[in-house]
Design an enzyme around this catalytic site. Structure first.
Site, short mmCIF file in Angstrom:
data_model
loop_
_atom_site.label_atom_id
_atom_site.label_comp_id
_atom_site.label_asym_id
_atom_site.label_seq_id
_atom_site.Cartn_x
_atom_site.Cartn_y
_atom_site.Cartn_z
N ARG A 260 0.84 -1.19 0.00
CA ARG A 260 0.00 0.00 0.00
C ARG A 260 0.88 1.25 0.00
O ARG A 260 2.09 1.19 0.23
CB ARG A 260 -0.91 0.01 1.23
N LYS A 285 -2.24 -1.95 7.59
CA LYS A 285 -3.62 -1.57 7.82
C LYS A 285 -4.34 -2.59 8.69
O LYS A 285 -5.23 -2.25 9.47
CB LYS A 285 -4.35 -1.42 6.49
N HIS A 357 -2.25 1.97 -5.30
CA HIS A 357 -3.35 1.02 -5.29
C HIS A 357 -3.68 0.53 -6.70
O HIS A 357 -4.20 -0.59 -6.86
CB HIS A 357 -4.59 1.64 -4.65
N ARG A 360 -1.37 -2.24 -7.13
CA ARG A 360 -1.80 -3.30 -6.21
C ARG A 360 -2.97 -4.09 -6.81
O ARG A 360 -2.97 -5.33 -6.80
CB ARG A 360 -2.19 -2.66 -4.88
N HIS A 383 -4.77 -8.98 3.42
CA HIS A 383 -6.19 -8.92 3.75
C HIS A 383 -6.48 -9.79 4.96
O HIS A 383 -6.03 -10.94 5.03
CB HIS A 383 -7.04 -9.40 2.57
N TYR A 392 -11.55 -9.68 -6.70
CA TYR A 392 -10.67 -9.93 -7.84
C TYR A 392 -11.09 -11.17 -8.62
O TYR A 392 -10.64 -11.36 -9.75
CB TYR A 392 -9.22 -10.07 -7.36
#
Length: 412
Positions: A260, A285, A357, A360, A383, A392
């Protein structure tokens, strides 16, 4: 120190006059110490000279007030001189703070201050939320209290009813531009109303009057680029300049690790495990560290940058800005600007936002198309939930066609 940048006596006399005349030599020495280029420092000093003359004609006190700064900046016609003027004045404020009045801070009304402080304490210590999340919730609370003060000036929070909440939510939603902001707006409002009941300020369950705003997370495809376009962009970077060496390493790391924006800015030299070809990503995150593989091409580009093109400063951050003063990247826009600029130089047309992003999303899409397990893709991206990675799968058209059931009475 002004003689370092200017040589004519008349120019030096003019620079040493005005409201900041006695501080101009200190300011010039400051520009030299922080590493500004000669031409950049001259531009800032010239802007300060104009401001110093303007302040001398406008100041009513011994110190320079903020309204004088604002009036001078607004007197400049275009954006570029305004930005340079504000930057120069901020440097002058750091060098000679005694010459400037302390700017007034916009604070909440006195009767709302204790309530906001109690709400922030609740968010931090009872809810255990992160500072960034608390900022958004606190901003929403200020908007709610402003609306209440305007529409219910003589009534306390205990008199707040469901009808009032509906009017409040209608106002808040009118300030939102899309589904995401509308969903967060109503969520923040419910959180504040629940706090009012929890704190005993209102005995009604007002949160139930806030409507649910649907936000379908999987309704849209993530923005992405073909892998060939990313490779062409990286190959087109000119590595004869230090900035080119840095940008090539930066884009390769982003494109192959899926870091990120904040993660790439916070990356430090000790986080690179050269012998095992891994990168340790801290302060993610998801509130947990993770390790991502460092591919050979990305590792070679990163090593070339660290050994030959990275400025030698005390900071341990890997990627640094070359614009004087040399320093680590502080804002997300800096990384996004580099990515967007490199993509546009290679001839790629961008319709929306382009930054870390975008690379990413492109990496995740490429991995899914290569039939990599979805949990493996989620682990690489950091994640916490597989549902976040599920978006995705929508771009994996060949895989979806394999599992599609035939339509009754016909063929696909």
């Amino acid at each position: 120190m002004l003689e370092l940048y200017f040589k004519y006596p008349s120019v030096l006399r003019r620079l040493r006059s005005g409201a900041l005349g006695g501080e101009m030599d200190r300011i010039a020495a400051h520009f030299s110490q922080v590493g500004y280029k000669h031409t950049s420092a001259k531009v800032y000093i010239s802007r300060l000279a104009r401001f110093s003359d303007f302040a001398a004609r406008s100041a009513r006190r011994a110190t320079i007030e903020q309204d004088i700064v604002d009036r001078f900046v607004h007197s400049l016609r275009t954006a570029t001189p305004r930005i340079a003027a504000r930057t120069a004045i901020e440097h002058a404020r750091r060098v000679a703070p005694e010459r400037f009045s302390t700017p007034r801070r916009h604070t909440a009304p006195a009767h709302d201050g204790p309530l906001l402080a109690a709400y922030l304490d609740h968010l931090r210590h009872v809810r255990g939320l992160e500072p960034k999340t608390c900022e958004g919730l606190l901003t929403s609370a200020r908007r709610i209290l402003t609306w209440l003060n305007d529409h219910l000036p003589d009534q306390g929070l205990a008199a707040l009813t469901g009808e009032h909440v509906l009017g409040l939510v209608q106002h808040l939603l009118s300030l939102s531009a899309n589904d995401y902001t509308r969903s967060s707006t109503t969520s923040y409002a419910r959180t504040f109303l629940r706090f009012l009941r929890w704190a005993g300020l209102n005995d009604r369950d007002l949160a139930r009057f806030v409507p649910r705003t649907p936000c379908w997370r999987l309704a849209h495809l993530p923005p992405r680029l073909p892998w060939e376009d990313i490779q062409r962009t990286i190959d087109a970077i000119d590595v004869t300049m230090p900035s080119g060496v840095r940008d090539r390493a930066l884009l390769l790391v982003l494109a192959t690790t899926g870091l990120r924006n904040k993660e790439i800015r916070m990356l430090e030299l000790q986080d690179i495990r050269w012998r095992t070809a891994e990168v340790l990503v801290r302060r993610t995150k998801g509130k947990r560290d993770r390790v991502v593989p460092l591919l050979h091409e990305a590792g070679a580009a990163l090593a070339d940058y660290v050994l030959h093109a990275r400025p030698k400063i005390e900071s341990q951050r890997v990627f640094l800005s070359y614009v004087p003063p040399v320093r680590p990247f502080k804002y997300p826009a800096s990384i996004s600007r580099i990515v967007r600029s490199r993509l546009e130089r290679s001839g790629i047309e961008l319709s929306g936002a382009a930054g870390a992003h975008l690379l990413r999303h492109s990496l995740a899409t490429q991995l899914v198309r290569q039939r990599r397990p979805i949990n493996e893709v989620g682990d690489l991206l950091g994640h916490r939930s597989i549902d976040t990675t599920a978006i995705y799968v929508k771009v994996a058209l060949p895989q979806l066609s394999d599992v599609a059931l035939p339509f009754p009475g016909g063929a696909l």
